[in-house]
Design a protein around this motif. Sequence first.
Motif, PDB file in Angstrom:
ATOM      1  N   SER A 212     -12.447 -24.618  10.016  1.00 25.46           N
ATOM      2  CA  SER A 212     -12.413 -26.123   8.820  1.00 25.46           C
ATOM      3  C   SER A 212     -13.840 -27.206   8.936  1.00 25.46           C
ATOM      4  O   SER A 212     -14.051 -27.477   7.794  1.00 25.46           O
ATOM      5  N   GLN A 233     -13.816 -23.824   6.091  1.00 26.00           N
ATOM      6  CA  GLN A 233     -13.660 -22.379   5.885  1.00 26.00           C
ATOM      7  C   GLN A 233     -14.112 -20.771   5.512  1.00 26.00           C
ATOM      8  O   GLN A 233     -14.519 -20.701   4.178  1.00 26.00           O
ATOM      9  N   HIS A 253      -7.605 -21.917   5.316  1.00 28.76           N
ATOM     10  CA  HIS A 253      -7.209 -23.098   6.040  1.00 28.76           C
ATOM     11  C   HIS A 253      -8.086 -23.204   7.488  1.00 28.76           C
ATOM     12  O   HIS A 253      -8.755 -21.706   7.501  1.00 28.76           O
ATOM     13  N   ASN A 254      -7.828 -24.191   8.208  1.00 24.94           N
ATOM     14  CA  ASN A 254      -8.305 -23.791   9.450  1.00 24.94           C
ATOM     15  C   ASN A 254      -7.772 -23.039  10.184  1.00 24.94           C
ATOM     16  O   ASN A 254      -6.475 -22.647  10.547  1.00 24.94           O
ATOM     17  N   ASN A 255      -8.282 -21.953  10.215  1.00 16.83           N
ATOM     18  CA  ASN A 255      -7.579 -20.252  10.902  1.00 16.83           C
ATOM     19  C   ASN A 255      -8.253 -20.339  12.282  1.00 16.83           C
ATOM     20  O   ASN A 255      -9.332 -20.672  12.410  1.00 16.83           O
ATOM     21  N   GLY A 270      -3.082 -19.841   8.819  1.00 17.67           N
ATOM     22  CA  GLY A 270      -3.558 -21.594   8.156  1.00 17.67           C
ATOM     23  C   GLY A 270      -3.300 -22.560   8.687  1.00 17.67           C
ATOM     24  O   GLY A 270      -2.283 -22.161   9.582  1.00 17.67           O
ATOM     25  N   ASN A 271      -3.460 -24.286   8.699  1.00 20.54           N
ATOM     26  CA  ASN A 271      -2.664 -25.312   9.548  1.00 20.54           C
ATOM     27  C   ASN A 271      -1.988 -25.912   7.890  1.00 20.54           C
ATOM     28  O   ASN A 271      -2.148 -27.578   7.887  1.00 20.54           O
ATOM     29  N   GLY A 272      -1.783 -25.365   7.226  1.00 20.50           N
ATOM     30  CA  GLY A 272      -1.112 -26.207   5.603  1.00 20.50           C
ATOM     31  C   GLY A 272       0.211 -26.090   5.203  1.00 20.50           C
ATOM     32  O   GLY A 272       0.256 -26.673   4.375  1.00 20.50           O
ATOM     33  N   LYS A 287     -10.370 -24.521  -1.091  1.00 22.70           N
ATOM     34  CA  LYS A 287     -10.826 -25.299   0.709  1.00 22.70           C
ATOM     35  C   LYS A 287     -10.029 -27.178   0.129  1.00 22.70           C
ATOM     36  O   LYS A 287      -9.546 -26.984  -0.327  1.00 22.70           O
ATOM     37  N   HIS A 292     -14.133 -30.387   3.918  1.00 25.42           N
ATOM     38  CA  HIS A 292     -14.616 -29.359   3.816  1.00 25.42           C
ATOM     39  C   HIS A 292     -15.915 -28.643   2.981  1.00 25.42           C
ATOM     40  O   HIS A 292     -16.131 -27.558   3.646  1.00 25.42           O
ATOM     41  N   ASN A 306      -3.487 -19.391  -0.730  1.00 28.68           N
ATOM     42  CA  ASN A 306      -2.901 -18.774   0.104  1.00 28.68           C
ATOM     43  C   ASN A 306      -1.768 -17.699  -0.683  1.00 28.68           C
ATOM     44  O   ASN A 306      -0.873 -18.016  -1.816  1.00 28.68           O
ATOM     45  N   LYS A 315       3.370 -26.074  10.145  1.00 28.46           N
ATOM     46  CA  LYS A 315       1.987 -26.085   9.678  1.00 28.46           C
ATOM     47  C   LYS A 315       1.955 -25.064  11.289  1.00 28.46           C
ATOM     48  O   LYS A 315       2.237 -25.476  11.910  1.00 28.46           O
TER      49      LYS A 315
END
Length: 1010
Positions: A212, A233, A253-255, A270-272, A287, A292, A306, A315
């Motif tokens: 991300s 992303q 997300h940041n994956n 993801g991180n959300g 995003k 991002h 998602n 998270k």
Amino acid sequence: MALHVPHGGVRGHREIQNVLRFLIATTQLLALASAAAVAQDPPFQMAPGFEIEAVAKEPVIRQPVYLNFDERGRLWVVQYLQFPFPAGLKVTGHDEYWRIQYENFPPPAPPNHYPGQDKVTILEDTDGDGAFESTKDFVTGLSVTTGALVGRGGVWVLNPPYLLFYADANRDDVPDGEPVVHLAGFGLEDLHAVANGLCWGADGWLYGYQGSTTTATISRPGMGDEGLHFKGQNLWRYNTADRRFELFAEGGHNNFGIAQDAAGRMFTGGNGGVIGFHQVQGGYYWKGWAKHGELTNPYAYGWFENMEDHSSKVKLSQGMVSYQAPNFPPEYQNYLFTARALVHGVSAAEIVPQGSTYAAHERFQLLHTEDPHFQPVYMTQGPDGALYVADWHDSNITWSVSAENDRIQRETGRIYRVTYGKNTPFAPFDLGTASTEKLIEMLEDPNKWYRQTALRVLYDRKDASAIPALASLVESHTDQRALEALWALNASGGFSLDVAAKALDHPQPLLRSWAIRLLGNDHTINESLEAQLAALAANETDVQVRSQLASTCKRLAPAEALPIMLAMLRSGKDTGDPHVPLLLWWALEQHIRTDRVAVLAWVDGARQANSTIFDTTLAPRLGRRFVQDRRVEDFEACATLLGMLKAPDQRQAFLGGIAEGLGRGSVPSIPASLKDRLAALLEEDPGNTQLLIIAARLGNTGVFDRATAMVVDAALPVEQRLPLIKLLGEETHAPAKDALLALFRDPNGGALRAEALGALQQFSDPAIGAALLAALPNGGELKARIAGALVARKAWATGLLQAVDSGAVPAADVDRDLLASLATLNDPAIDALVQKHWGAIRTSPAEKLAQVNAIWATIKNGPGNARPGVAIYEQTCGKCHVHLGVGRKVGPDITGLNRVDLWALVTNIIDPGKSVLPEYTGTVFTIQGEDDGLGAEDRTITGFLLRETGAETTLVDSAGNEMTLPTEKVIGKTPMTLSVMPENLLNSMADQDLRDLFAFIQADSPPPAE
């Protein structure tokens, strides 16, 4: 041990000192215990029937970040030891989103690189007893390495900013020479978010994921291209044979890592607080727009969310594996197993069809431990059907560059094997030397690993002699074997237009879908296939086949794609599908760029298709698309379409798109064709909301009086009046102020009252400030927004603080999160009144530590009740943060954050500037004032940037007021050095209220109702 800390001063004086002494001593003991615990394997709680064992650990393996088995059953491990800073690069600063800036970027590529500590290591079980006796390094001295994948005669190493190929033709695990740089330009601004997830797709392309908080400008050295630039992303792919690079999908997300199921579908984590995303070809996904960046397509006008999920919302969902092998029970086949580092475990989710995509239902925890050192970051499925887990084994997994002095543990790391029952080791083997006939047999193996590895070797080999046997398998089977054979046929060079034609009639939907996808790789079909695809579009019963049709239409020539898309519309299917309508828009928009004449002719047919997708998805986006760039040829096309779209619903949707596309940016003169058509329509329908907005955006000030009369006309529907209220505020039409104030003062105004408040904020009239101030004590659900509006202007803020000082307004009516906004006004009189009524906005480190200790002890001193904690949360943290659906989304949703560690939670609240990510420290925006007849006072807004395009900027302030402004009016943006989250938020809270609040914050599900 129970600790009780009474109130007084900073929640107690001598008592706090005693608590501090106790905690300091305890902390020293815990540090010693922690060092001893690192050397031990954690005590795992396993799902029934499952077992776990360590197969590698320090000092052999440290900080593993990537795992992959080669065709000999050997485990390749990337040791990410250079983290958190690249070797040889000097950090010169950070941008507003804490992306690191380097003095000498990019670094030279290997072998002329700055030597680092990363290495690629091979673990091998040489005697088949289940233990990895042999360890060797394939390459060392790298910096920022996130993947190492065998194939195509060597090893592909993802070493951002480069994708490297180390030839190893004789397979002796020694590079044959210097690496070849195939791709360059992946960013290094955040080592949590670099390119990762290297894997082979079923189509033979190399896939990877871009994290991300990084940017990229990808070029192919030696190919002479300028490079493809993107932020944030993206799921990308690379054809190693002809060196094509492209984005497969954007957003997410940041994956870290890509999961590929038995059908070749792609899933990312993801991180959300979500399980992840089902990534389809050509899809655009959510995003964090400001941080991002925008999508590479400025005309996307939408995105996919998602997968709907029913998980614990924790998270970090990384290192996903779509499992299929006999080792696990049948009910767990095709489950997504997901590494969840922040809860020190691995979860299992069932993937359930939801139209053409999926929902994810978390069913159980595969494994879990309370040991904070266990940090699963990556997983892979092995030849034995076991799940192999890379354990970072450092409690500091959420390290960020905002904590550069924190210690990074580089000496630890584990790899665990998870099996159902005892593991059954596999004897040494080598698929690389197996006959082609043997590889074809393996395409039927129940263990997905053998099928995928055999397929990869067939791609390496390209044995044309396999084509007849594989073609026969495609025709003779209707199950997974037919799909595997189709992939292998493509691998062997046997996929052709004739083969595709047969596959499109195959009874297996997955085969039809993949034939369509493979046809799209080369961007061409013949007339016969065009007719066949159009017939399929009209009659296909499987929604995922139709979804792939829509994706592939984006890749075909307009003359080939448009008839297929029209057939899809006429079929009447997929109206409510989560993906197909937008996929069709993205395909249509692509063809506008290359053949707008053909698209306009297509619209003339599509408008008669009786298609809900056209009426609700395509028509408004066409309107927006043909005015956004303010080009004469676009305006002419817009006029043509207005003449075509005579059906009222279609025309109104199209007009809505025009209004949105014009936005608030400056609009040049428009051609007579469009001006005359709009004027005629407005004369026919003078009360049409969208036409009034369009006329106003185009400079027709005569419509404002009509709009003013309409907003107070109770006989009109609310949904017709709301956009006009917003228009009058954005255009600061002075004669409308009284009408807007009347709407705002109506206690039963509901949505109209809220919209009027947003409009009134645009005016600088002191009378409006006085009206807002008078309404504040009885503002109800709008109280926080009213206060937020008042603190944005110095004159209004001064009046507010004077009212607090006189007792006319209670100090409690001004949320502490607005005090930071008042501080940005840089007015000594304002600062003095803030200090008088609320005390210091920021406290010293010693005071913060004392508060943390005291509040932590109070919470631990008795049980809390989450149900009353909901209301307390709404009045405190919920003003900016959502948890379990409660609160306002100004700052991050905390549902997906680490809420297990109470000490960390309290610290984050008491000292938000220490740990809050930089993008949530906020920005001070200076907004150029609009002259409403009484001057043009600039506004100062403390908040966050949501979206920014060339013409418009969307902000949200700390009170939750969202506003879209012309970008040219945002004349100042100053990042705050401190978090906008207020300190001292918990100081006056009663002990039981504290316990109840944190009981809700730490809850994983909403408390039951009374």
